[in-house]
Design a protein around this motif. Structure first.
Motif, PDB file in Angstrom:
ATOM      1  N   GLY A 289      43.489 -42.873  76.776  1.00  0.00           N
ATOM      2  CA  GLY A 289      44.149 -43.883  75.944  1.00  0.00           C
ATOM      3  C   GLY A 289      43.394 -45.195  75.948  1.00  0.00           C
ATOM      4  N   TYR A 290      42.943 -45.619  77.123  1.00  0.00           N
ATOM      5  CA  TYR A 290      42.176 -46.853  77.231  1.00  0.00           C
ATOM      6  C   TYR A 290      40.845 -46.749  76.477  1.00  0.00           C
ATOM      7  N   LEU A 291      40.113 -45.658  76.736  1.00  0.00           N
ATOM      8  CA  LEU A 291      38.807 -45.496  76.089  1.00  0.00           C
ATOM      9  C   LEU A 291      38.936 -45.401  74.573  1.00  0.00           C
ATOM     10  N   GLU A 292      40.004 -44.767  74.112  1.00  0.00           N
ATOM     11  CA  GLU A 292      40.186 -44.656  72.664  1.00  0.00           C
ATOM     12  C   GLU A 292      40.569 -46.000  72.056  1.00  0.00           C
ATOM     13  N   SER A 293      41.455 -46.733  72.717  1.00  0.00           N
ATOM     14  CA  SER A 293      41.869 -48.023  72.146  1.00  0.00           C
ATOM     15  C   SER A 293      40.740 -49.052  72.208  1.00  0.00           C
ATOM     16  N   ARG A 294      39.925 -49.007  73.246  1.00  0.00           N
ATOM     17  CA  ARG A 294      38.846 -50.002  73.409  1.00  0.00           C
ATOM     18  C   ARG A 294      37.563 -49.603  72.685  1.00  0.00           C
ATOM     19  N   TYR A 295      37.173 -48.317  72.795  1.00  0.00           N
ATOM     20  CA  TYR A 295      35.870 -47.884  72.287  1.00  0.00           C
ATOM     21  C   TYR A 295      35.951 -46.872  71.138  1.00  0.00           C
ATOM     22  N   HIS A 296      37.113 -46.274  70.924  1.00  0.00           N
ATOM     23  CA  HIS A 296      37.310 -45.281  69.845  1.00  0.00           C
ATOM     24  C   HIS A 296      36.363 -44.095  69.975  1.00  0.00           C
ATOM     25  N   ILE A 297      36.123 -43.622  71.221  1.00  0.00           N
ATOM     26  CA  ILE A 297      35.092 -42.607  71.395  1.00  0.00           C
ATOM     27  C   ILE A 297      35.457 -41.268  70.761  1.00  0.00           C
ATOM     28  N   MET A 298      36.720 -40.891  70.758  1.00  0.00           N
ATOM     29  CA  MET A 298      37.087 -39.625  70.116  1.00  0.00           C
ATOM     30  C   MET A 298      36.983 -39.735  68.597  1.00  0.00           C
ATOM     31  N   ARG A 299      37.378 -40.885  68.060  1.00  0.00           N
ATOM     32  CA  ARG A 299      37.239 -41.093  66.618  1.00  0.00           C
ATOM     33  C   ARG A 299      35.764 -41.101  66.215  1.00  0.00           C
ATOM     34  N   ILE A 300      34.942 -41.797  67.003  1.00  0.00           N
ATOM     35  CA  ILE A 300      33.506 -41.826  66.728  1.00  0.00           C
ATOM     36  C   ILE A 300      32.922 -40.423  66.825  1.00  0.00           C
ATOM     37  N   PHE A 301      33.328 -39.685  67.863  1.00  0.00           N
ATOM     38  CA  PHE A 301      32.856 -38.307  68.003  1.00  0.00           C
ATOM     39  C   PHE A 301      33.224 -37.484  66.770  1.00  0.00           C
TER      40      PHE A 301
END
Length: 140
Positions: free
Chosen positions: A26-38
């Motif tokens: 949740g933190y990584l997605e809200s801060r860095y959007h890594i799953m969306r970017i992936f």
């Protein structure tokens, strides 16, 4: 049919025992959007994985055989492997704007040991490996 990206919620054993892989995701997605970017960076690959499984089922039907259930697990496994590889290679970190670079990875710090130490190298978003290993893709 929806493609979902997430993690198996597992508690980290180090620290106070209250942080989970779900919290980290949740933190990584809200801060860095890594799953969306992936997802955005691998849209064609993901499309091909799912399309190949569906096409295989259509071929079986065209041969006059019965397909008991469309099985997309092999496609999901390939997507999961691609996500883990993207973390290992640093691909997701390189895509981030300079303003969002991950400081712990840049400083090469790791909490894998009892005392936070500097390491020779460490990819962003991989510290203990638990988040990376708990990643899942599934359809609903």
């Amino acid at each position: 049919m929806n493609l979902n990206l997430g993690v198996v919620d597992v508690v980290y054993t180090d620290g106070d025992g209250t942080t989970t892989t779900g919290d980290v995701a949740g933190y990584l997605e809200s801060r860095y959007h890594i799953m969306r970017i992936f997802l955005e960076e691998n849209e064609g690959f993901i499309h091909d994985c799912i399309t190949n499984e569906v096409a295989g089922a259509i071929e079986i039907i065209a041969q006059g055989k019965r397909v008991p259930k469309l099985e997309l697990r092999p496609a999901m496994s390939r997507i999961e492997e691609r996500f883990r590889d993207a973390l290992d290679s640093g691909e997701l970190h390189r895509i981030l704007p300079q303003s969002q670079q991950v400081s712990d990875a840049t400083l090469k710090t790791s909490s894998r040991k009892k005392v936070m130490t500097q390491t020779e190298s460490r990819q962003a978003f991989i510290d203990s490996g638990l988040f990376q290993n708990s990643f899942l893709a599934w359809v609903s």
